[in-house]
Design an enzyme around this catalytic site. Structure first.
Site, PDB file in Angstrom:
ATOM      1  N   TYR A 105     -24.152  30.398  -6.821  1.00  0.00           N
ATOM      2  CA  TYR A 105     -22.612  30.550  -7.161  1.00  0.00           C
ATOM      3  C   TYR A 105     -21.784  30.942  -5.783  1.00  0.00           C
ATOM      4  O   TYR A 105     -20.747  30.092  -5.374  1.00  0.00           O
ATOM      5  CB  TYR A 105     -22.586  31.789  -7.855  1.00  0.00           C
ATOM      6  CG  TYR A 105     -22.967  31.581  -9.209  1.00  0.00           C
ATOM      7  CD1 TYR A 105     -21.888  31.457 -10.311  1.00  0.00           C
ATOM      8  CD2 TYR A 105     -23.924  31.668  -9.723  1.00  0.00           C
ATOM      9  CE1 TYR A 105     -22.026  31.005 -11.526  1.00  0.00           C
ATOM     10  CE2 TYR A 105     -24.244  31.453 -11.177  1.00  0.00           C
ATOM     11  CZ  TYR A 105     -23.352  31.321 -12.055  1.00  0.00           C
ATOM     12  OH  TYR A 105     -23.613  31.132 -13.330  1.00  0.00           O
TER      13      TYR A 105
ATOM     14  N   CYS B 138     -16.828  43.129  -9.044  1.00  0.00           N
ATOM     15  CA  CYS B 138     -15.996  41.997  -9.632  1.00  0.00           C
ATOM     16  C   CYS B 138     -14.549  42.294  -9.086  1.00  0.00           C
ATOM     17  O   CYS B 138     -13.897  41.309  -8.725  1.00  0.00           O
ATOM     18  CB  CYS B 138     -16.105  41.933 -11.138  1.00  0.00           C
ATOM     19  SG  CYS B 138     -14.961  40.848 -11.915  1.00  0.00           S
TER      20      CYS B 138
ATOM     21  N   GLU C 165     -19.024  28.368  -3.708  1.00  0.00           N
ATOM     22  CA  GLU C 165     -17.636  29.070  -3.994  1.00  0.00           C
ATOM     23  C   GLU C 165     -16.837  29.039  -2.604  1.00  0.00           C
ATOM     24  O   GLU C 165     -15.866  28.561  -2.299  1.00  0.00           O
ATOM     25  CB  GLU C 165     -17.670  30.104  -4.838  1.00  0.00           C
ATOM     26  CG  GLU C 165     -17.977  29.959  -6.175  1.00  0.00           C
ATOM     27  CD  GLU C 165     -17.889  31.118  -7.212  1.00  0.00           C
ATOM     28  OE1 GLU C 165     -17.755  30.776  -8.640  1.00  0.00           O
ATOM     29  OE2 GLU C 165     -17.630  32.232  -6.904  1.00  0.00           O
TER      30      GLU C 165
ATOM     31  N   LYS D 174     -12.215  36.585  -5.019  1.00  0.00           N
ATOM     32  CA  LYS D 174     -12.617  35.356  -5.021  1.00  0.00           C
ATOM     33  C   LYS D 174     -11.900  34.153  -5.466  1.00  0.00           C
ATOM     34  O   LYS D 174     -11.193  33.248  -4.965  1.00  0.00           O
ATOM     35  CB  LYS D 174     -14.104  35.348  -5.055  1.00  0.00           C
ATOM     36  CG  LYS D 174     -14.880  34.111  -5.047  1.00  0.00           C
ATOM     37  CD  LYS D 174     -14.523  32.893  -6.238  1.00  0.00           C
ATOM     38  CE  LYS D 174     -14.716  33.317  -7.596  1.00  0.00           C
ATOM     39  NZ  LYS D 174     -16.091  33.822  -8.030  1.00  0.00           N
TER      40      LYS D 174
ATOM     41  N   HIS E 196      -3.020  14.173 -26.035  1.00  0.00           N
ATOM     42  CA  HIS E 196      -2.889  13.168 -24.955  1.00  0.00           C
ATOM     43  C   HIS E 196      -1.343  13.439 -24.152  1.00  0.00           C
ATOM     44  O   HIS E 196      -0.518  13.607 -24.715  1.00  0.00           O
ATOM     45  CB  HIS E 196      -2.729  11.978 -25.612  1.00  0.00           C
ATOM     46  CG  HIS E 196      -2.591  10.452 -24.527  1.00  0.00           C
ATOM     47  ND1 HIS E 196      -3.806  10.387 -23.578  1.00  0.00           N
ATOM     48  CD2 HIS E 196      -1.685   9.787 -24.241  1.00  0.00           C
ATOM     49  CE1 HIS E 196      -3.333   9.330 -23.095  1.00  0.00           C
ATOM     50  NE2 HIS E 196      -2.327   8.919 -23.167  1.00  0.00           N
TER      51      HIS E 196
ATOM     52  N   CYS F 149     -15.695  38.801  -8.202  1.00  0.00           N
ATOM     53  CA  CYS F 149     -14.672  37.706  -8.916  1.00  0.00           C
ATOM     54  C   CYS F 149     -13.235  37.412  -8.579  1.00  0.00           C
ATOM     55  O   CYS F 149     -12.591  36.363  -8.445  1.00  0.00           O
ATOM     56  CB  CYS F 149     -14.996  37.675 -10.321  1.00  0.00           C
ATOM     57  SG  CYS F 149     -16.519  38.650 -10.959  1.00  0.00           S
TER      58      CYS F 149
ATOM     59  N   GLU G 186      -8.805  16.094 -23.463  1.00  0.00           N
ATOM     60  CA  GLU G 186      -8.946  15.292 -24.637  1.00  0.00           C
ATOM     61  C   GLU G 186     -10.229  14.422 -24.541  1.00  0.00           C
ATOM     62  O   GLU G 186     -10.748  14.050 -25.356  1.00  0.00           O
ATOM     63  CB  GLU G 186      -7.575  14.270 -24.841  1.00  0.00           C
ATOM     64  CG  GLU G 186      -7.646  13.161 -23.409  1.00  0.00           C
ATOM     65  CD  GLU G 186      -6.400  12.246 -23.734  1.00  0.00           C
ATOM     66  OE1 GLU G 186      -6.152  11.534 -24.871  1.00  0.00           O
ATOM     67  OE2 GLU G 186      -5.787  12.064 -22.867  1.00  0.00           O
TER      68      GLU G 186
END
Ligand code: NDP
Length: 449
Positions: free
Chosen positions: A179, A44, A183, A52, A438, A49, A443
């Site tokens: 994945y 990782c 990616e 990346k 908002h 991760c 939202e």
């Protein structure tokens, strides 16, 4: 603990799970050593991760700079320098590698920078020849890229090498549709490469909700990424001009400059000596464990990708923590695998928690589906015709949210907060009762129809 072992715990592998387990076990008072054959931090941190995500950030500037003009900015000449990004990313990986090493050392964990192998019931032999003993052994060796067998497969690279490329390849073929494929397709595409994804089935990211997968596919095609489905690799060969010619079933050969295999990751358990003490392995070589991460041998445990439960860093960290608390903290702890949120850092990213619509329809009596399909305000002004999609799946009997899925800018960031509500068992009515914030994209979560 009896004094006749060199260590209370010997951990093999200093990745996410191994580091957490070792550090916490040491904090509980155990004498701990860890062996790591590559770099402290694991996949990782070192080649997964973290680097990346930095490339994903770098890649996003391609569109941000383009859009900036619509927001009134006059830009001079913009040029992308891969080597500058690559070296900055690798320098940060060095920093993190140092931070993880410090963490272990600050907790008094001894680090052996070499490969370790189990050579006896409680005995570990290091590559340099030294033999040590430990009361408990923790296997945390992660997973390694799987490369399908075909002639010339050695001419391709995996994600391990992708972070070290000399240049951005002009034409990239990515094998796989999961994945890593999606990616890196986004990353290379934004850096100007022509990307072709080649997958054996006609599904990308099969564990995600179908509507989101379709949306990603559509947007990816619009961005210029080519897809070839139902294609199996026949072979790769180098041409006279140094390109790679790839042959596959059902399609013409294709010439590219780089082939990236992103065809899954398999447990990294070969040559560890596990079989020599009777530790049971599964068909893929995964270490079989119970809910306390204990193998069939009482003093041997395993956490993280090498157990092939859920191949995600935060899960490995939880398993490492639970192991240390159980064995050394006198606090038996298991990991809750229900409603784990996950994300794909594609362009745009997508994220999900809980059941997909398909899974919910198979498992529950009645299902209610709400969704919001919208163009983010930033895209409207930029003239970018790229729509986001949020989807909420509820149990028809009690209105409880059983799945939440999003594709669009910042979807993973929004999902982390929304996943708390799903994990807590909230209902659509609870979301509706919350006043919208908002103007945001998030939202839409409380405005779904
Ligand atoms: P994935 O499991 O996501 O995808 C593998 C892909 O390769 C699928 O499309 C699969 O096809 C295909 N495939 C599998 N085996 C073969 C084969 N023998 N020949 C041809 N194609 C094959 O794996 P990745 O390599 O992308 O990533 C590995 C793991 O790492 C992920 O499962 C994930 O857990 C983790 N990861 C997580 C990330 C994140 O959290 N953002 C990022 C990167 C990795 P099919 O669908 O037909 O089976």
């Amino acid at each position: 603990m009896p004094a006749d072992y060199d260590y209370d715990l010997f951990t093999i592998g200093a990745g996410s799970g191994g580091v957490r387990a070792s550090r916490v076990a040491a904090a509980h008072g155990a004498k701990v050593a860890v062996a790591e054959e590559y770099r402290v931090g694991g996949t990782c941190v070192i080649r997964g991760c973290v680097p990346k995500k930095m490339l994903v950030y770098g890649a996003h500037f391609a569109e941000d700079l383009e859009d900036a003009r619509k927001f009134g900015w006059t830009l001079g000449e913009c040029r992308f320098d891969w080597k500058a990004l690559r070296d900055n990313v690798l320098a940060d990986v060095d920093r993190l590698n140092g931070a993880y090493t410090d963490t272990l050392q600050n907790h008094g964990v001894e680090i052996f920078h070499e490969r370790a192998r189990i050579t006896g019931e409680h005995e570990i032999t290091l590559a340099g020849g030294r033999t040590v003993t430990a009361r408990y052994i923790l296997v945390a060796t992660g997973a390694t890229p799987h490369v399908p067998e075909c002639p010339g497969s050695e001419l391709g690279i995996t994600s391990n090498e992708a972070f070290h490329l000399d240049d951005v390849p002009r034409r990239v073929l990515i094998a796989g549709g999961g994945y890593i494929a999606n990616e890196f397709a986004g990353i290379f595409n934004q850096f100007g490469a022509h990307v072709t994804i080649v997958n054996r089935s006609d599904l990308i990211l099969r564990q995600y909700d179908e509507s989101l997968r379709d949306r990603l596919l559509k947007i990816s095609v619009t961005k210029g990424i080519d897809f070839r489905f139902h294609a199996e690799f026949r072979g790769i060969e180098k041409t006279d001009d140094g390109a790679l010619r790839v042959a596959m079933t059902g399609y013409d050969d294709i010439e590219v400059d780089c082939v990236l295999f992103a065809t899954g990751r398999v447990p990294n358990t070969g040559g560890l000596g596990l079989e020599s003490i009777g530790v049971e392995l599964g068909d893929k070589g995964e270490v079989k464990v119970d809910r306390f991460s204990r193998t069939n041998r009482d003093h041997v445990y395993a956490v993280g990708d090498c157990t092939d439960r859920v191949q995600l860093t935060p899960v490995a960290i939880r398993e490492g923590q639970a192991f240390a608390d159980t064995v050394f903290g006198n606090n038996p702890t298991t990991v809750d695998y229900d409603a784990i949120p996950s994300a794909v850092f594609s362009h745009p990213p997508m994220a999900g928690v809980g059941m997909t619509e398909g899974e919910a329809r198979n498992k529950l009596g009645t299902v209610k589906v709400y969704q919001s399909d919208f163009r983010p305000m930033k895209h409207v002004l930029a003239g970018r015709n790229e729509r986001s999609l949020y989807k909420m799946i509820c149990d028809g009997d009690n209105d409880r949210i059983v799945g939440l899925h999003m594709i669009g800018p910042e979807a993973p960031e929004i999902m982390q907060a929304a996943a708390i509500a799903v994990k807590a068992g909230l209902t659509k009515a609870d979301f509706d009762a919350t006043v919208a914030l908002h103007p945001t994209m998030a939202e839409e979560l409380v405005l779904m129809r």
